[in-house]
Design a protein around this motif. Structure first.
Motif, PDB file in Angstrom:
ATOM      1  N   VAL A 117      -5.710 -13.735  39.740  1.00  0.00           N
ATOM      2  CA  VAL A 117      -5.405 -14.868  38.870  1.00  0.00           C
ATOM      3  C   VAL A 117      -4.500 -14.363  37.749  1.00  0.00           C
ATOM      4  O   VAL A 117      -4.536 -13.181  37.405  1.00  0.00           O
ATOM      5  N   PRO A 118      -3.671 -15.232  37.201  1.00  0.00           N
ATOM      6  CA  PRO A 118      -2.764 -14.787  36.144  1.00  0.00           C
ATOM      7  C   PRO A 118      -3.526 -14.253  34.927  1.00  0.00           C
ATOM      8  O   PRO A 118      -4.506 -14.866  34.494  1.00  0.00           O
ATOM      9  N   PRO A 119      -3.088 -13.125  34.364  1.00  0.00           N
ATOM     10  CA  PRO A 119      -3.762 -12.561  33.192  1.00  0.00           C
ATOM     11  C   PRO A 119      -3.293 -13.238  31.905  1.00  0.00           C
ATOM     12  O   PRO A 119      -2.603 -12.657  31.066  1.00  0.00           O
ATOM     13  N   ARG A 120      -3.643 -14.493  31.782  1.00  0.00           N
ATOM     14  CA  ARG A 120      -3.296 -15.282  30.596  1.00  0.00           C
ATOM     15  C   ARG A 120      -4.338 -16.378  30.450  1.00  0.00           C
ATOM     16  O   ARG A 120      -5.165 -16.580  31.326  1.00  0.00           O
ATOM     17  N   PHE A 121      -4.269 -17.081  29.325  1.00  0.00           N
ATOM     18  CA  PHE A 121      -5.141 -18.233  29.156  1.00  0.00           C
ATOM     19  C   PHE A 121      -4.824 -19.248  30.245  1.00  0.00           C
ATOM     20  O   PHE A 121      -3.673 -19.432  30.614  1.00  0.00           O
ATOM     21  N   SER A 122      -5.849 -19.931  30.740  1.00  0.00           N
ATOM     22  CA  SER A 122      -5.589 -21.036  31.658  1.00  0.00           C
ATOM     23  C   SER A 122      -5.449 -22.339  30.879  1.00  0.00           C
ATOM     24  O   SER A 122      -4.724 -23.243  31.288  1.00  0.00           O
ATOM     25  N   GLN A 123      -6.127 -22.407  29.729  1.00  0.00           N
ATOM     26  CA  GLN A 123      -6.026 -23.601  28.890  1.00  0.00           C
ATOM     27  C   GLN A 123      -6.340 -23.224  27.444  1.00  0.00           C
ATOM     28  O   GLN A 123      -7.195 -22.386  27.189  1.00  0.00           O
ATOM     29  N   VAL A 124      -5.611 -23.873  26.529  1.00  0.00           N
ATOM     30  CA  VAL A 124      -5.879 -23.741  25.093  1.00  0.00           C
ATOM     31  C   VAL A 124      -6.220 -25.129  24.567  1.00  0.00           C
ATOM     32  O   VAL A 124      -5.560 -26.110  24.911  1.00  0.00           O
ATOM     33  N   ARG A 125      -7.270 -25.196  23.758  1.00  0.00           N
ATOM     34  CA  ARG A 125      -7.666 -26.457  23.136  1.00  0.00           C
ATOM     35  C   ARG A 125      -7.605 -26.286  21.618  1.00  0.00           C
ATOM     36  O   ARG A 125      -8.121 -25.301  21.081  1.00  0.00           O
ATOM     37  N   ILE A 126      -6.957 -27.253  20.969  1.00  0.00           N
ATOM     38  CA  ILE A 126      -6.811 -27.210  19.520  1.00  0.00           C
ATOM     39  C   ILE A 126      -7.322 -28.518  18.932  1.00  0.00           C
ATOM     40  O   ILE A 126      -6.908 -29.592  19.358  1.00  0.00           O
ATOM     41  N   ASP A 127      -8.220 -28.385  17.977  1.00  0.00           N
ATOM     42  CA  ASP A 127      -8.672 -29.523  17.198  1.00  0.00           C
ATOM     43  C   ASP A 127      -8.029 -29.359  15.826  1.00  0.00           C
ATOM     44  O   ASP A 127      -8.341 -28.409  15.095  1.00  0.00           O
ATOM     45  N   ALA A 128      -7.094 -30.254  15.504  1.00  0.00           N
ATOM     46  CA  ALA A 128      -6.353 -30.165  14.253  1.00  0.00           C
ATOM     47  C   ALA A 128      -6.723 -31.315  13.343  1.00  0.00           C
ATOM     48  O   ALA A 128      -6.707 -32.470  13.758  1.00  0.00           O
ATOM     49  N   GLN A 129      -7.060 -30.987  12.112  1.00  0.00           N
ATOM     50  CA  GLN A 129      -7.335 -31.993  11.102  1.00  0.00           C
ATOM     51  C   GLN A 129      -6.327 -31.823   9.974  1.00  0.00           C
ATOM     52  O   GLN A 129      -6.070 -30.699   9.528  1.00  0.00           O
ATOM     53  N   VAL A 130      -5.760 -32.944   9.536  1.00  0.00           N
ATOM     54  CA  VAL A 130      -4.763 -32.938   8.474  1.00  0.00           C
ATOM     55  C   VAL A 130      -5.355 -33.617   7.250  1.00  0.00           C
ATOM     56  O   VAL A 130      -5.845 -34.744   7.344  1.00  0.00           O
ATOM     57  N   GLU A 131      -5.324 -32.919   6.125  1.00  0.00           N
ATOM     58  CA  GLU A 131      -5.750 -33.531   4.863  1.00  0.00           C
ATOM     59  C   GLU A 131      -4.570 -34.305   4.308  1.00  0.00           C
ATOM     60  O   GLU A 131      -3.605 -33.705   3.820  1.00  0.00           O
ATOM     61  N   THR A 132      -4.622 -35.624   4.415  1.00  0.00           N
ATOM     62  CA  THR A 132      -3.518 -36.469   3.987  1.00  0.00           C
ATOM     63  C   THR A 132      -4.004 -37.886   3.725  1.00  0.00           C
ATOM     64  O   THR A 132      -5.045 -38.290   4.251  1.00  0.00           O
ATOM     65  N   ASP A 133      -3.224 -38.588   2.932  1.00  0.00           N
ATOM     66  CA  ASP A 133      -3.491 -40.010   2.734  1.00  0.00           C
ATOM     67  C   ASP A 133      -2.548 -40.860   3.577  1.00  0.00           C
ATOM     68  O   ASP A 133      -2.556 -42.079   3.517  1.00  0.00           O
ATOM     69  N   ALA A 134      -1.740 -40.204   4.402  1.00  0.00           N
ATOM     70  CA  ALA A 134      -0.797 -40.909   5.276  1.00  0.00           C
ATOM     71  C   ALA A 134      -1.544 -41.598   6.417  1.00  0.00           C
ATOM     72  O   ALA A 134      -2.621 -41.152   6.827  1.00  0.00           O
ATOM     73  N   PRO A 135      -0.977 -42.678   6.958  1.00  0.00           N
ATOM     74  CA  PRO A 135      -1.615 -43.347   8.102  1.00  0.00           C
ATOM     75  C   PRO A 135      -1.568 -42.467   9.361  1.00  0.00           C
ATOM     76  O   PRO A 135      -0.756 -41.546   9.466  1.00  0.00           O
ATOM     77  N   MET A 136      -2.440 -42.773  10.310  1.00  0.00           N
ATOM     78  CA  MET A 136      -2.528 -41.973  11.546  1.00  0.00           C
ATOM     79  C   MET A 136      -1.206 -41.906  12.300  1.00  0.00           C
ATOM     80  O   MET A 136      -0.899 -40.898  12.916  1.00  0.00           O
ATOM     81  N   GLU A 137      -0.407 -42.977  12.269  1.00  0.00           N
ATOM     82  CA  GLU A 137       0.870 -42.921  12.990  1.00  0.00           C
ATOM     83  C   GLU A 137       1.771 -41.833  12.408  1.00  0.00           C
ATOM     84  O   GLU A 137       2.533 -41.190  13.151  1.00  0.00           O
TER      85      GLU A 137
END
Length: 108
Positions: A54-74
Motif C-alpha cells: 500500500v502507498p506509504p502515505r496518508f489515505s485520508q486527512v480530516r480537518i475540523d476548522a473553526q473560525v472565530e468571526t462575526d462574518a456570516p457562514m457564506e
C-alpha cells in the motif's frame, strides 16, 4: 513526548491553513479573531514496514476548522475555498493523492 514526522506534517497543515486564512481574510475584508484546527489522518503502518503493498502515505486527512468571526457562514465558506486554493501544504498533500475532508464552522 515528541511528535513523529506524520504528526508534524498535520501540524504544518494546520499552521499553513491558519496563516493562509489570516492573509485571505484580510484580503476579503473578513474580520477573523482566530482559527482552531483539529487534524487527523489514516495511515497504514504496514506500508512503512513493508508488510503490505500500500502507498506509504496518508489515505485520508480530516480537518475540523473553526473560525472565530462575526462574518456570516457564506463568508466562512468563501474564505475556506481561498485557503484550499492557496495553502501550499494543503495542495502538496492533495496532489499526492490523499483524500482531504474538511468541515468549516464558526466559533463565536
Amino acid at each position: 513526548t515528541v511528535e513523529n514526522p506524520l504528526e508534524t506534517l498535520l501540524s504544518s497543515l494546520a499552521a499553513c491553513e491558519q496563516s493562509t486564512g489570516f492573509f485571505w481574510a484580510k484580503k476579503l475584508g473578513i474580520n477573523v479573531k482566530g482559527f482552531h484546527f483539529k487534524a487527523e489522518a489514516d495511515f497504514d503502518v504496514r506500508s512503512f514496514s513493508g508488510m503490505a503493498d500500500v502507498p506509504p502515505r496518508f489515505s485520508q486527512v480530516r480537518i475540523d476548522a473553526q473560525v472565530e468571526t462575526d462574518a456570516p457562514m457564506e463568508k466562512v465558506h468563501e474564505l475556506a475555498q481561498e485557503i484550499q486554493k492557496h495553502c501550499p501544504v494543503y495542495n502538496m498533500i492533495k496532489a499526492s493523492g490523499v483524500e482531504i475532508k474538511e468541515s468549516w464552522s464558526k466559533k463565536e
